[in-house]
Design an enzyme around this catalytic site. Structure first.
Site, PDB file in Angstrom:
ATOM      1  CG  ASP A 289     -22.494  -2.577 -81.745  1.00  0.00           C
ATOM      2  OD1 ASP A 289     -22.426  -2.736 -82.977  1.00  0.00           O
ATOM      3  OD2 ASP A 289     -23.360  -3.129 -81.042  1.00  0.00           O
TER       4      ASP A 289
HETATM    5  C1  BGC Z   1     -24.971  -4.790 -83.460  1.00  0.00           C
HETATM    6  C2  BGC Z   1     -23.773  -5.692 -83.427  1.00  0.00           C
HETATM    7  C3  BGC Z   1     -23.361  -6.049 -84.825  1.00  0.00           C
HETATM    8  C4  BGC Z   1     -23.093  -4.782 -85.589  1.00  0.00           C
HETATM    9  C5  BGC Z   1     -22.608  -5.013 -87.000  1.00  0.00           C
HETATM   10  C6  BGC Z   1     -24.793  -3.619 -84.405  1.00  0.00           C
HETATM   11  O1  BGC Z   1     -25.970  -2.915 -84.587  1.00  0.00           O
HETATM   12  O2  BGC Z   1     -25.245  -4.329 -82.164  1.00  0.00           O
HETATM   13  O3  BGC Z   1     -24.054  -6.840 -82.675  1.00  0.00           O
HETATM   14  O4  BGC Z   1     -22.251  -6.878 -84.800  1.00  0.00           O
HETATM   15  O5  BGC Z   1     -24.292  -4.035 -85.654  1.00  0.00           O
HETATM   16  O6  BGC Z   1     -23.570  -5.519 -87.823  1.00  0.00           O
END
Ligand code: BGC
Length: 744
Positions: A289
């Site tokens: 993530d």
């Molecule tokens: C979130 C994810 C997301 C990623 C990309 C993160 O902050 O936890 O769910 O896919 O950002 O945008």
């Protein structure tokens, strides 16, 4: 001389040995794909690390950092994938840099959070889960993928399959709620919809199941907080939806921000290698993530970012989202020998395989067709489907006869801060969706044919989140002349989603006071609640004649709600998560254990609160219809079974009311005695059926021994002999049951 000879001898032996070890390791990780192997053999270390690097563009921000310079990185082969990058025009421009200006011309992979629609916005995932309609959910996932693919995307960061039992956690809106079985079925449906069976038509996206693992269980419901639970609970409750998504073919997995058993998920060999690769045979690639690799320093398991990269790569992370650790810092591990080129080649291979599957090596611009983009996005057929899915997602929580709106109603007051609001209807994580494309509740009511003969007035009354009651008088004056009040209240969309946890899950501001004032007029109030999470709705329940849980329904929200209000569609949604009576009950969920002192209202010494009931206000699986259904006692083709035999459970369901309607028939199991304690009920099957007024149907479920299995005292997955109660009914409170016995 002898010494020199012996040094040369051993050096030769060692080099032969290390060569053969290398060959063995390489053989283990090599694909049989000569194209990919050939490409890897041409890549420099920096180019390999580039393929393992994902950056956000500066288009928008979904996390705490933005990094410029990505175009130069593409040119130098130092970045192989980009996210928050969409539209054919934008992605084509970036792809051209890769194809025309980089040395090896490896196509870029474009990702984005297309979670519940790209431009045509569908209900938030928690809302869609309330439909319990797997076909509808699959179709909605397909349309979002189709629109995303038409906008130049290859990859979506969905489905989010984190089970959660804590409505304070803002990300509850992105998942399918509290239940493992329902969550797993929905996870499969979403993967099928997103990926389909092939990428031949360039109308599907690569799915990314997230956030692995147990991100939905932070202490206190506070986003990013510590997770700690037994391995039994992890495996029985939290892991199955990820596994279901992978079994359905999800090609990528995203790690979570949280730790499990003291190790952050992005550095957890237990999660990423032992379980994901070795037990589940996952064959795609793993991405972190947003900067979660870097965050392992703050977690306190590594001293610096280089060590974070080493830990992540050893654990099994293939791609670094936004952290730039693989790109800039991990080489240190090659020098110290903590990681090897085989680790790196393995990850590069996992990533290139996916690019190949998408057909990008044959045609890097296959997803870049501006005509298709124009024709596909917000196509009228998509809007029709979005309206249908939205209707199916609404849950009727209370109805004393105010709905559907009776023919005698001539004047309706439509009130509340969300009555004519468009911007909030998309909910968060709405990709390219825009409020201006949404149909507000007021617009939906006004454009519905039934409203032709009705006088509609509209007064906002108050804001979502303020103390200002100055609009109450006008609302009350309008109420005096109305036969019925439709009141839309709830949350602002940004009150749920990432980094949007709340300690108090109440309707904000003076909205409840507005409801109380309107209700005091004696006019029936139909309250429509719009929100991203379960809220405490005790007051709403008490003061309203009818209550509809409408989540954030997306582009077609107003039309879908008008269909329900006027009776064109009979509500069929059922809650995918319990709605507490008070925050003090959290976590409150239906599949709890019995305990040694189960609840007894007549004695002191048992599990209860002095000041609150144990039960939630609305239980998991609950939802009313304009009609009523009766259930026969469940029957079984055999009540004793053994070995690998299965049992057929049947129940007759009758529509006993005055409307045609759909019912979600739910089957729950209780294992009466186990080697470890078992929940008082666990959902193991459901069917959504349509019954005409007066019609009956027999609904059958097949139960196999595998449906009764769990991790025994020694953590073996077994079905233990013994007695089981099988409940079949219309929500998790059902006591309609039959007892069956299983022997080995
Ligand atoms: C979130 C994810 C997301 C990623 C990309 C993160 O902050 O936890 O769910 O896919 O950002 O945008």
């Amino acid at each position: 001389m002898n010494r020199i000879f012996s040094v040369i001898f051993w050096a030769t032996i060692l080099s032969i040995l290390s060569c053969s070890t290398k060959t063995r390791v390489i053989q283990k990780y090599t694909t049989t794909d000569p194209f990919i192997e050939g490409l890897i053999s041409k890549m420099t270390l920096d180019e390999k690390l580039g393929q393992m690097t994902l950056f956000t563009t500066d288009w928008e921000s979904t996390g705490p950092t933005i990094r410029g310079g990505y175009e130069d990185d593409i040119r130098k082969g130092r970045c192989g994938a980009l996210f928050n990058s969409h539209t054919v025009a934008f992605t084509t421009r970036l792809q051209k840099i890769a194809m025309e200006e980089s040395r090896l011309k490896i196509p870029l992979l474009f990702g984005y959070d297309v979670i519940h629609g790209y431009k045509t916005v569908f209900p938030i995932p928690l809302g869609e889960a309330a439909s319990w309609d797997l076909d509808a959910i699959e179709k909605s996932a397909y349309i979002m993928a189709k629109e995303g693919a038409a906008a130049g995307l290859h990859w979506t960061f969905a489905p989010m399959v984190d089970i959660t039992r804590d409505p304070r956690w803002g990300r509850v809106m992105e998942g399918a709620g509290e239940d493992t079985y329902l969550g797993s079925e929905i996870a499969k449906a979403r993967v099928r919809g997103i990926q389909g069976n092939s990428f031949d038509k360039a109308d599907r996206l690569i799915a990314c199941v997230k956030h692995f693992a147990a991100y939905g269980a932070p202490f206190g419901g506070r986003d990013y907080n510590t997770v700690d639970m037994s391995e039994r609970m992890l495996r029985e409750v939290f892991l199955p939806p990820y596994k279901a998504a992978i079994d359905a073919g999800a090609l990528t997995v995203m790690t979570s921000f949280n730790e499990y058993d003291g190790v952050p998920a992005s550095g957890s060999k237990f999660l990423l290698t032992d379980i994901l690769r070795n037990e589940w045979k996952f064959d795609g690639f793993v991405v972190t993530d947003y900067t979660s690799m870097n965050e392992m320093v703050a977690h306190g398991v590594v001293a610096d970012e280089a060590d974070a990269g080493i830990l992540a790569l050893q654990a099994g992370v293939d791609m670094d989202m936004q952290g730039a650790i693989y790109q800039e810092k991990i080489k240190k591990g090659l020098k110290t020998g903590e990681i090897t080129m085989e680790h790196i080649d393995r990850s590069v291979r996992n990533i290139l395989k996916i690019k190949k599957k998408l057909g990008l090596f044959e045609d890097p611009y296959r997803f870049s067709n501006p005509d298709r983009e124009r024709q596909t996005i917000m196509n009228p057929e998509h809007l029709t489907i979005a309206r249908d899915v939205a209707r199916k997602s609404v849950v009727l929580l209370k109805n004393n006869g105010a709905l559907p709106i009776p023919a005698k109603v001539r004047k309706i007051l439509v009130a509340g801060p969300l009555a004519d609001d468009k911007d909030n209807l998309t909910g968060v994580w709405s990709a390219s969706g825009e409020g201006r494309h949404c149909v507000s509740l007021l617009e939906g009511i006004k454009s519905h044919p039934a409203s032709g003969a009705i006088e509609i007035t509209h007064v906002k009354g108050c804001d979502i989140d303020s103390d200002n009651k100055s609009g109450f008088d006008e609302a009350l004056r309008a109420a005096a002349g109305a036969d019925l009040i439709v009141l839309a209240i709830g949350e602002h969309k940004d009150m749920s989603g990432e980094a949007a946890s709340k300690a108090m899950i109440r309707i904000p501001g003076v909205q409840e006071a507005l409801l109380e004032a309107l209700s005091a007029t004696g006019k029936p109030v139909v309250t429509i609640v719009m929100n991203g999470r379960p809220l405490v709705l005790s007051k709403v329940h008490e003061k309203s004649a009818a209550v509809l849980e409408a989540w954030w329904l997306g582009t077609q929200a107003g039309n879908a709600l008008a269909d329900i209000l006027f009776g064109d569609y009979n509500p069929s949604g059922k809650l995918p998560i319990s709605f507490p009576m008070h925050e003090g009950q959290i976590p409150v969920f239906y599949s709890h254990k019995n305990t040694g002192r189960p609840f007894d209202p007549n004695s002191k010494w048992n599990t209860k609160y002095l000041d609150l009931p144990n039960d939630p206000l609305y239980a998991f699986g609950y939802g009313l219809s304009y009609t009523t259904f009766s259930y026969s006692l469940p029957g079984a083709d055999r009540t004793d079974f053994s070995g690998s035999q299965s049992v057929s459970i049947s129940v007759d369901v009758k529509n006993t009311g005055n409307y045609d309607g759909e019912e979600v028939v739910q089957l729950y199991v209780r294992d009466l005695v186990g080697s470890v304690t078992r929940p008082v009920k666990e959902l193991k099957g459901f069917r959504k059926i349509f019954l005409k007024k007066g019609e009956s149907k027999t609904v059958r479920f097949t139960l196999t021994p595998a449906d009764l299995a769990f991790y025994d005292r020694n953590m073996h997955w077994v079905t233990e002999p013994g007695e089981f109660d099988i409940f079949v009914g219309s929500d998790s409170n059902t006591q309609n049951k039959i007892r069956i016995r299983y022997s080995k």
